[in-house]
Design a protein around this motif. Structure first.
Motif, PDB file in Angstrom:
ATOM      1  N   VAL A 127       0.767  -1.267  -0.153  1.00  0.00           N
ATOM      2  CA  VAL A 127      -0.027   0.143  -0.072  1.00  0.00           C
ATOM      3  C   VAL A 127       0.763   1.130   0.044  1.00  0.00           C
ATOM      4  CG1 VAL A 127      -1.716   1.540   1.263  1.00  0.00           C
ATOM      5  CG2 VAL A 127      -1.915  -1.075   1.013  1.00  0.00           C
ATOM      6  N   ILE A 128       1.719   1.336   0.730  1.00  0.00           N
ATOM      7  CA  ILE A 128       2.696   2.636   0.748  1.00  0.00           C
ATOM      8  C   ILE A 128       3.788   2.701  -0.436  1.00  0.00           C
ATOM      9  CG2 ILE A 128       2.490   2.779   3.364  1.00  0.00           C
ATOM     10  CD1 ILE A 128       5.623   1.975   3.466  1.00  0.00           C
ATOM     11  N   GLY A 129       4.119   1.499  -0.918  1.00  0.00           N
ATOM     12  CA  GLY A 129       4.974   1.371  -2.037  1.00  0.00           C
ATOM     13  C   GLY A 129       4.444   2.223  -3.234  1.00  0.00           C
ATOM     14  N   ARG A 130       5.194   1.994  -4.209  1.00  0.00           N
ATOM     15  CA  ARG A 130       5.063   2.354  -5.615  1.00  0.00           C
ATOM     16  C   ARG A 130       3.906   1.920  -6.250  1.00  0.00           C
ATOM     17  NH1 ARG A 130       8.727   2.782 -10.848  1.00  0.00           N
ATOM     18  NH2 ARG A 130       7.701   4.576 -11.796  1.00  0.00           N
ATOM     19  N   THR A 131       3.002   2.695  -6.775  1.00  0.00           N
ATOM     20  CA  THR A 131       1.935   2.234  -7.561  1.00  0.00           C
ATOM     21  C   THR A 131       2.199   1.908  -8.937  1.00  0.00           C
ATOM     22  OG1 THR A 131       0.863   4.086  -8.140  1.00  0.00           O
ATOM     23  CG2 THR A 131       0.098   3.269  -5.881  1.00  0.00           C
ATOM     24  N   PRO A 132       1.315   0.896  -9.552  1.00  0.00           N
ATOM     25  CA  PRO A 132       1.521   0.611 -11.025  1.00  0.00           C
ATOM     26  C   PRO A 132       1.285   1.920 -11.863  1.00  0.00           C
ATOM     27  CG  PRO A 132       0.345  -1.082  -9.992  1.00  0.00           C
ATOM     28  CD  PRO A 132       0.486   0.018  -9.165  1.00  0.00           C
ATOM     29  N   GLU A 133       0.274   2.762 -11.357  1.00  0.00           N
ATOM     30  CA  GLU A 133       0.073   3.891 -12.208  1.00  0.00           C
ATOM     31  C   GLU A 133       1.097   5.017 -12.368  1.00  0.00           C
ATOM     32  OE1 GLU A 133      -2.151   2.775  -9.419  1.00  0.00           O
ATOM     33  OE2 GLU A 133      -3.513   1.934 -10.827  1.00  0.00           O
ATOM     34  N   ALA A 134       1.972   4.638 -11.510  1.00  0.00           N
ATOM     35  CA  ALA A 134       3.099   5.657 -11.443  1.00  0.00           C
ATOM     36  C   ALA A 134       3.752   5.497 -12.901  1.00  0.00           C
ATOM     37  CB  ALA A 134       4.090   5.550 -10.327  1.00  0.00           C
ATOM     38  N   ASP A 135       4.042   4.482 -13.231  1.00  0.00           N
ATOM     39  CA  ASP A 135       4.663   4.007 -14.706  1.00  0.00           C
ATOM     40  C   ASP A 135       3.867   4.607 -15.736  1.00  0.00           C
ATOM     41  OD1 ASP A 135       6.608   2.763 -13.305  1.00  0.00           O
ATOM     42  OD2 ASP A 135       5.721   0.719 -13.874  1.00  0.00           O
ATOM     43  N   ILE A 136       2.556   4.739 -15.653  1.00  0.00           N
ATOM     44  CA  ILE A 136       1.771   5.338 -16.876  1.00  0.00           C
ATOM     45  C   ILE A 136       1.708   6.714 -16.748  1.00  0.00           C
ATOM     46  CG2 ILE A 136      -0.533   5.548 -17.706  1.00  0.00           C
ATOM     47  CD1 ILE A 136      -0.863   2.417 -16.598  1.00  0.00           C
ATOM     48  N   SER A 137       1.567   7.508 -15.599  1.00  0.00           N
ATOM     49  CA  SER A 137       1.232   8.888 -15.505  1.00  0.00           C
ATOM     50  C   SER A 137       2.573   9.650 -15.140  1.00  0.00           C
ATOM     51  CB  SER A 137       0.236   8.989 -14.602  1.00  0.00           C
ATOM     52  OG  SER A 137       0.456   8.638 -13.270  1.00  0.00           O
TER      53      SER A 137
END
Length: 157
Positions: A127-137
């Protein structure tokens, strides 16, 4: 901080399930307050103690989330960083904090309980880590595209 608080809230739900199925006898926040620093809990009216224990856990999660924000960006942005951080925070509790506070569960073997707590700390890290959406946006993504500063539409994900 917000991700840490939300992660701790989700962990609370996982722990209630674990208590309900008998995998955990007493949650770490409850053990810390009842056994490690009972004077703090004694100052809280008895009918408010459960809520106080939960709030203490959420605050601890928020603090752990804020501390995760201090991890260097290049490390923090690895997908494994959050779960590893969660495991390390669980390990710190098990090998240092619980024994230092003299908690009962630090003195006995409890493999099912430790496994349940390890799993919920991995979840905390997710939960606190990097989200997959970070790669997209993320306009600074390593694929060389800048994205023009706009987020893709939900259907493009």
């Amino acid at each position: 901080m917000a991700r840490g608080a939300v992660a701790a809230m989700a962990m609370s739900g996982m722990r209630q399930f674990a208590v309900g199925v008998g995998a955990i006898e007493r949650t770490p926040p409850e053990a810390m307050l009842r056994e490690g620093v009972p004077a703090v809990l004694a100052a809280v009216p008895e009918h408010r103690r459960t809520a106080f224990i939960e709030l203490a856990h959420w605050c601890y999660g928020a603090a752990a989330g804020a501390a995760f924000g201090l991890v260097p960006r290049r490390i923090r942005h690895s997908r494994a960083a959050g779960p590893i951080y969660g495991v390390l925070s669980w390990g710190l509790f098990e090998v240092a904090l619980a024994p230092a506070l003299g908690l009962e569960h630090a003195r006995r073997a409890r493999p099912r309980e430790r496994l349940a707590l390890l799993i919920d700390h991995v979840f905390f890290g997710v939960v606190i880590g990097r989200t997959p959406e970070a790669d997209i946006s993320d306009p600074s993504a390593e694929d060389g595209e800048t994205g023009g500063g706009t987020r893709p539409h939900r259907h493009d994900r």
